[in-house]
Design a protein around this motif. Structure first.
Motif, short mmCIF file in Angstrom:
data_model
loop_
_atom_site.label_atom_id
_atom_site.label_comp_id
_atom_site.label_asym_id
_atom_site.label_seq_id
_atom_site.Cartn_x
_atom_site.Cartn_y
_atom_site.Cartn_z
N ALA A 128 0.85 -1.19 0.00
CA ALA A 128 0.00 0.00 0.00
C ALA A 128 0.88 1.24 0.00
CB ALA A 128 -0.92 0.02 1.22
N PRO A 129 0.44 2.32 -0.64
CA PRO A 129 1.16 3.59 -0.49
C PRO A 129 1.22 3.96 0.98
CG PRO A 129 -0.47 3.72 -2.25
CD PRO A 129 -0.72 2.43 -1.53
N ILE A 130 2.27 4.67 1.38
CA ILE A 130 2.52 4.91 2.80
C ILE A 130 1.35 5.63 3.48
CG2 ILE A 130 3.76 7.09 2.39
CD1 ILE A 130 5.64 6.23 4.72
N ASN A 131 0.68 6.51 2.76
CA ASN A 131 -0.44 7.24 3.36
C ASN A 131 -1.74 6.45 3.36
OD1 ASN A 131 -0.24 7.61 0.51
ND2 ASN A 131 -1.86 9.14 0.63
N GLU A 132 -1.71 5.22 2.80
CA GLU A 132 -2.91 4.38 2.77
C GLU A 132 -2.75 3.11 3.58
OE1 GLU A 132 -5.96 5.20 0.97
OE2 GLU A 132 -4.85 7.06 1.30
N ILE A 133 -1.65 2.99 4.32
CA ILE A 133 -1.42 1.79 5.13
C ILE A 133 -2.54 1.62 6.16
CG2 ILE A 133 0.10 0.75 6.87
CD1 ILE A 133 2.46 1.91 5.34
N GLY A 134 -3.12 0.45 6.18
CA GLY A 134 -4.18 0.16 7.15
C GLY A 134 -5.58 0.31 6.59
N VAL A 135 -5.75 1.04 5.48
CA VAL A 135 -7.08 1.22 4.90
C VAL A 135 -7.56 -0.10 4.30
CG1 VAL A 135 -8.46 2.46 3.20
CG2 VAL A 135 -6.62 3.65 4.41
N PHE A 136 -8.71 -0.59 4.78
CA PHE A 136 -9.28 -1.87 4.36
C PHE A 136 -8.32 -3.04 4.60
CE2 PHE A 136 -11.45 1.11 1.26
CZ PHE A 136 -12.61 1.21 2.00
N GLY A 137 -7.33 -2.86 5.49
CA GLY A 137 -6.40 -3.93 5.82
C GLY A 137 -5.21 -4.03 4.89
N ASN A 138 -5.09 -3.13 3.94
CA ASN A 138 -3.94 -3.15 3.03
C ASN A 138 -2.71 -2.54 3.68
OD1 ASN A 138 -6.22 -2.34 0.38
ND2 ASN A 138 -5.33 -4.34 0.79
N GLY A 139 -1.53 -3.01 3.23
CA GLY A 139 -0.28 -2.43 3.70
C GLY A 139 0.23 -2.96 5.02
N VAL A 140 -0.45 -3.97 5.59
CA VAL A 140 -0.01 -4.54 6.86
C VAL A 140 0.23 -6.04 6.69
CG1 VAL A 140 -1.20 -2.81 8.26
CG2 VAL A 140 -2.40 -4.90 7.61
N PRO A 141 1.14 -6.64 7.47
CA PRO A 141 1.39 -8.09 7.34
C PRO A 141 0.28 -8.93 7.95
CG PRO A 141 2.76 -7.14 9.07
CD PRO A 141 2.04 -6.00 8.43
N ILE A 142 0.06 -10.09 7.38
CA ILE A 142 -0.90 -11.07 7.90
C ILE A 142 -0.14 -12.37 8.11
CG2 ILE A 142 -3.00 -12.38 7.47
CD1 ILE A 142 -2.50 -9.17 5.58
N VAL A 143 -0.25 -12.95 9.30
CA VAL A 143 0.53 -14.13 9.67
C VAL A 143 -0.40 -15.34 9.79
CG1 VAL A 143 2.10 -15.13 11.38
CG2 VAL A 143 2.15 -12.67 10.91
N SER A 144 0.08 -16.47 9.34
CA SER A 144 -0.69 -17.71 9.38
C SER A 144 -0.63 -18.35 10.77
CB SER A 144 -0.13 -18.70 8.36
OG SER A 144 1.12 -19.21 8.82
N ASN A 145 -1.32 -19.48 10.89
CA ASN A 145 -1.10 -20.37 12.02
C ASN A 145 0.30 -20.97 11.93
OD1 ASN A 145 -2.20 -21.88 9.64
ND2 ASN A 145 -1.66 -23.63 10.93
N SER A 146 0.73 -21.69 12.94
CA SER A 146 2.05 -22.32 12.93
C SER A 146 1.93 -23.82 12.69
CB SER A 146 2.77 -22.08 14.26
OG SER A 146 3.04 -20.71 14.44
N VAL A 147 2.89 -24.33 11.94
CA VAL A 147 3.04 -25.78 11.78
C VAL A 147 4.28 -26.19 12.56
CG1 VAL A 147 3.66 -27.61 10.16
CG2 VAL A 147 1.85 -25.99 9.57
N THR A 148 4.14 -27.20 13.40
CA THR A 148 5.27 -27.69 14.20
C THR A 148 5.95 -28.83 13.46
OG1 THR A 148 4.16 -27.09 16.26
CG2 THR A 148 5.99 -28.63 16.41
N ASP A 149 7.26 -28.68 13.27
CA ASP A 149 8.02 -29.70 12.55
C ASP A 149 9.12 -30.25 13.47
OD1 ASP A 149 7.09 -29.63 9.61
OD2 ASP A 149 7.32 -27.52 10.16
#
Length: 204
Positions: A178-199
């Motif tokens: 996302a452009p810097i001034n639009e970070i966070g709008v509708f969830g864009n521009g931020v990281p999303i992390v999955s669940n964890s798999v244990t190996d």
């Protein structure tokens, strides 16, 4: 009158992957532009030529000659409008990011890895509208990368007996930018992390 600025109507929500921009009734609609003259007044549409739209990041959205916008990869991008040799930053387009990322190894959240048998990860990302997202550029992380590593393609390998938690991350700017001034709008521009798999690496 000369055109000094062109703006497009703001979205009221993000658009899911491979979907088009629609109105409140669910009908596909083109982008709507407003041209402003030097006195700040709106220039009537009958005095304008054909307006074309160009996204800064074409992997996020494509816009045809009729102004129909189709969402692609998650993120937001600047849209430029062009008419009568005038180009203007007109607004932004938002493609829905994943709200959840689920990963598993061979159908389980726990897997045993041996040096001769790398284990592939399977990833499923879903946005807020329930659309399954494809083509994401995900990063993978291991809590013990020296002993149990994960490649950029999501393949787990091991070198020493150990255990690790593996996660997948949709991380800007490679995923959901996302452009810097639009970070966070509708969830864009931020990281999303999955669940964890244990190996675990088996002792050999």
């Amino acid at each position: 009158p000369p055109i000094t600025a062109i703006t497009i109507s703001s979205q009221t929500g993000c658009v899911s992957q491979n979907k088009t921009l629609v109105d409140a009734s669910g009908n596909t609609v083109p982008l709507t532009a407003t041209a402003i003259g030097p006195d700040g007044a709106v220039i009537p549409s009958q005095f304008l030529g054909h307006i074309t739209y160009v996204p800064t990041t074409g992997t996020i959205v494509s816009i045809d000659q009729n102004g129909i916008a189709t969402a692609h990869l998650p993120g937001s991008t600047i849209i430029s409008a062009n008419v009568s040799s005038v180009s203007s930053t007109a607004g932004y387009f938002y493609t829905c990011p994943p709200t959840s990322i689920a990963i598993n190894a061979l159908g389980s959240e726990t897997a045993t890895v041996t040096p001769v048998a790398p284990v592939p990860l399977t990833t499923t990302a879903i946005d807020k509208n329930g659309t399954v997202l494809t083509g994401l550029s995900l990063n993978y992380a291991s809590t013990t990368p020296q002993e149990i590593a994960v490649s950029s393609t999501g393949s787990i390998t091991s070198t020493f007996p150990s255990s690790a938690a593996i996660t997948a991350i949709c991380e800007p700017p490679n995923c959901n930018p996302a452009p810097i001034n639009e970070i966070g709008v509708f969830g864009n521009g931020v990281p999303i992390v999955s669940n964890s798999v244990t190996d675990r690496k088996s002792v050999v």
